[in-house]
Design a protein around this motif. Structure first.
Motif, mmCIF file in Angstrom:
data_model
loop_
_atom_site.group_PDB
_atom_site.id
_atom_site.type_symbol
_atom_site.label_atom_id
_atom_site.label_comp_id
_atom_site.label_asym_id
_atom_site.label_seq_id
_atom_site.Cartn_x
_atom_site.Cartn_y
_atom_site.Cartn_z
ATOM 1 N N SER B 76 0.830 -1.208 0.000
ATOM 2 C CA SER B 76 0.000 0.000 0.000
ATOM 3 C C SER B 76 0.863 1.256 0.000
ATOM 4 O O SER B 76 0.552 2.233 -0.689
ATOM 5 C CB SER B 76 -0.909 0.023 1.235
ATOM 6 N N TRP B 79 2.149 1.794 -3.387
ATOM 7 C CA TRP B 79 1.095 2.376 -4.227
ATOM 8 C C TRP B 79 0.947 3.874 -3.957
ATOM 9 O O TRP B 79 0.913 4.692 -4.875
ATOM 10 C CB TRP B 79 -0.242 1.661 -4.004
ATOM 11 N N ARG B 83 2.747 4.866 -7.025
ATOM 12 C CA ARG B 83 1.604 4.618 -7.921
ATOM 13 C C ARG B 83 1.851 3.433 -8.863
ATOM 14 O O ARG B 83 1.519 3.490 -10.049
ATOM 15 C CB ARG B 83 1.252 5.877 -8.752
ATOM 16 N N HIS B 84 2.437 2.361 -8.344
ATOM 17 C CA HIS B 84 2.591 1.158 -9.160
ATOM 18 C C HIS B 84 1.354 0.284 -8.986
ATOM 19 O O HIS B 84 1.068 -0.170 -7.877
ATOM 20 C CB HIS B 84 3.828 0.355 -8.734
ATOM 21 N N HIS B 85 0.655 0.027 -10.097
ATOM 22 C CA HIS B 85 -0.595 -0.730 -10.000
ATOM 23 C C HIS B 85 -0.396 -2.149 -9.479
ATOM 24 O O HIS B 85 -1.240 -2.671 -8.755
ATOM 25 C CB HIS B 85 -1.291 -0.772 -11.366
ATOM 26 N N SER B 87 1.527 -3.237 -7.227
ATOM 27 C CA SER B 87 1.603 -3.285 -5.760
ATOM 28 C C SER B 87 0.202 -3.165 -5.146
ATOM 29 O O SER B 87 -0.113 -3.860 -4.174
ATOM 30 C CB SER B 87 2.544 -2.214 -5.216
ATOM 31 N N ALA B 88 -0.641 -2.301 -5.724
ATOM 32 C CA ALA B 88 -2.021 -2.183 -5.213
ATOM 33 C C ALA B 88 -2.776 -3.491 -5.420
ATOM 34 O O ALA B 88 -3.513 -3.947 -4.534
ATOM 35 C CB ALA B 88 -2.737 -1.039 -5.921
ATOM 36 N N ASP B 151 -8.469 2.932 -9.055
ATOM 37 C CA ASP B 151 -7.436 3.765 -8.427
ATOM 38 C C ASP B 151 -7.936 4.389 -7.122
ATOM 39 O O ASP B 151 -7.191 4.484 -6.145
ATOM 40 C CB ASP B 151 -6.971 4.863 -9.387
ATOM 41 N N ALA B 154 -7.944 1.698 -4.573
ATOM 42 C CA ALA B 154 -6.564 1.446 -4.109
ATOM 43 C C ALA B 154 -6.128 2.512 -3.113
ATOM 44 O O ALA B 154 -5.485 2.204 -2.101
ATOM 45 C CB ALA B 154 -5.620 1.401 -5.313
ATOM 46 N N ASP B 155 -6.493 3.772 -3.391
ATOM 47 C CA ASP B 155 -6.136 4.871 -2.472
ATOM 48 C C ASP B 155 -6.778 4.666 -1.102
ATOM 49 O O ASP B 155 -6.098 4.712 -0.070
ATOM 50 C CB ASP B 155 -6.626 6.216 -3.030
ATOM 51 N N SER B 158 -5.603 1.626 0.826
ATOM 52 C CA SER B 158 -4.234 1.830 1.337
ATOM 53 C C SER B 158 -4.259 2.592 2.656
ATOM 54 O O SER B 158 -3.508 2.269 3.583
ATOM 55 C CB SER B 158 -3.388 2.591 0.313
#
Lengths: 52, 244
Positions: B76, B79, B83-85, B87-88, B151, B154-155, B158
């Motif tokens: 997280s 990410w 901002r590597h997808h 990893s998310a 996205d 993911a935010d 995280s």
């Protein structure tokens, strides 16, 4: 072969049963979803290449 | 050679394609060896009787429940910062595996607690923080499902993961902070090396712990690959809808 678990047999056996069930469950579910998504992606890619 | 090249989905898929069978086979071998050895070929404990055999499930699953969350924390953070997808998606993939490990730890702990403590449950610091960790896993998975924009999901997940990390750490160290609980401290302290478990129990336990670790890695790799494919599928479907 089966060890003598004495008065705690229920506790030990139920621990193993529930854990193995959950482990096989997550493994089976992960494999099934992987197979399904892979198949759907292959179909979508084929449809797209046919259109182009 | 930089580790960040694995943030590229194509590179990740290529590398994990050959790694996955290795991890899968090793996990199966280690878990089977640890559990069969522990269940069939170890003696009863002089105080706990045959319930000591539950240790080969309870300790590795509890260990992985906490480590899974810490892995999600690292993914997280990657990410949020880079901002590597991948990893998310890896964090998303790890959550259900961590949840299952948490449930196994809670259930085997309750089943073990009844004959040893006379109760299935007590509001002990470690048990309570583990229950909260379980709720965080549920919330984390539900949040991913509830938000359509990947996205944004993911935010938000995280951030939830950062907050939940407090309980992941608490569940490991709670017995050191509060000593009024029923749960004992760790019998296998990795940092200090002063373990209190005899070799006859420790060797199959260590094998089982390694096995659960390998199983976690294998499942996360498999599920991350699925998530990458699902994301590509979503993009293709959106593309074909836009063309029509």
């Amino acid at each position: 072969m089966m060890p003598d678990l004495g008065k705690y047999a229920d506790a030990v056996l139920s621990s193993y049963a529930v854990s193995l069930l959950l482990l096989f469950g997550i493994i089976g579910l992960s494999l099934w979803r992987n197979k399904r998504v892979k198949q759907q992606l292959a179909e979508a890619e084929m449809q797209l290449s046919n259109k182009n | 050679m930089s580790i960040w090249r694995y943030a590229n989905p194509t590179q990740f898929m290529a590398t994990t394609g050959w790694m996955l069978p290795l991890f899968g086979v090793s996990a199966a071998a280690f878990v089977a060896t640890g559990l069969i050895w522990g269940f069939f070929f170890t003696p009863d404990d002089f105080r706990q009787g045959s319930t000591v055999k539950i240790i080969y499930l309870h300790v590795p699953s509890a260990l992985m429940a906490i480590n899974a969350w810490l892995m999600m924390l690292v993914a997280s953070l990657i990410w949020l910062v880079r901002r590597h997808h991948v990893s998310a998606l890896a964090a998303k993939a790890a959550a259900p595996v961590g949840l299952v490990m948490t449930v196994i730890a809670l259930l085997t702990g309750a089943i073990w607690g009844q004959p040893m403590w006379g109760t299935y449950w007590a509001w002990d610091p470690r048990l309570t923080s583990f229950l909260i960790l379980f709720l965080f896993y549920l919330g984390y998975i539900a949040l991913w499902q509830a938000i359509e924009t990947q996205d944004t999901a993911a935010d938000l997940t995280s951030i939830l993961c950062l907050v939940g990390s407090v309980f992941a750490l608490l569940s490991r160290y709670a017995v050191n902070f509060w000593n009024q609980g029923l749960h004992q401290g760790t019998s296998v302290p990795v940092a200090t090396g002063g373990r209190t478990v005899s070799d006859v129990f420790f060797i199959p336990l260590a094998i089982s712990m390694i096995g659960f670790g390998l199983l976690f890695v294998a499942l996360v790799l498999l599920r991350t690959r699925t998530e990458i494919r699902a994301r590509r599928l979503q993009a293709l479907l959106a593309q074909s809808t836009a063309v029509e």
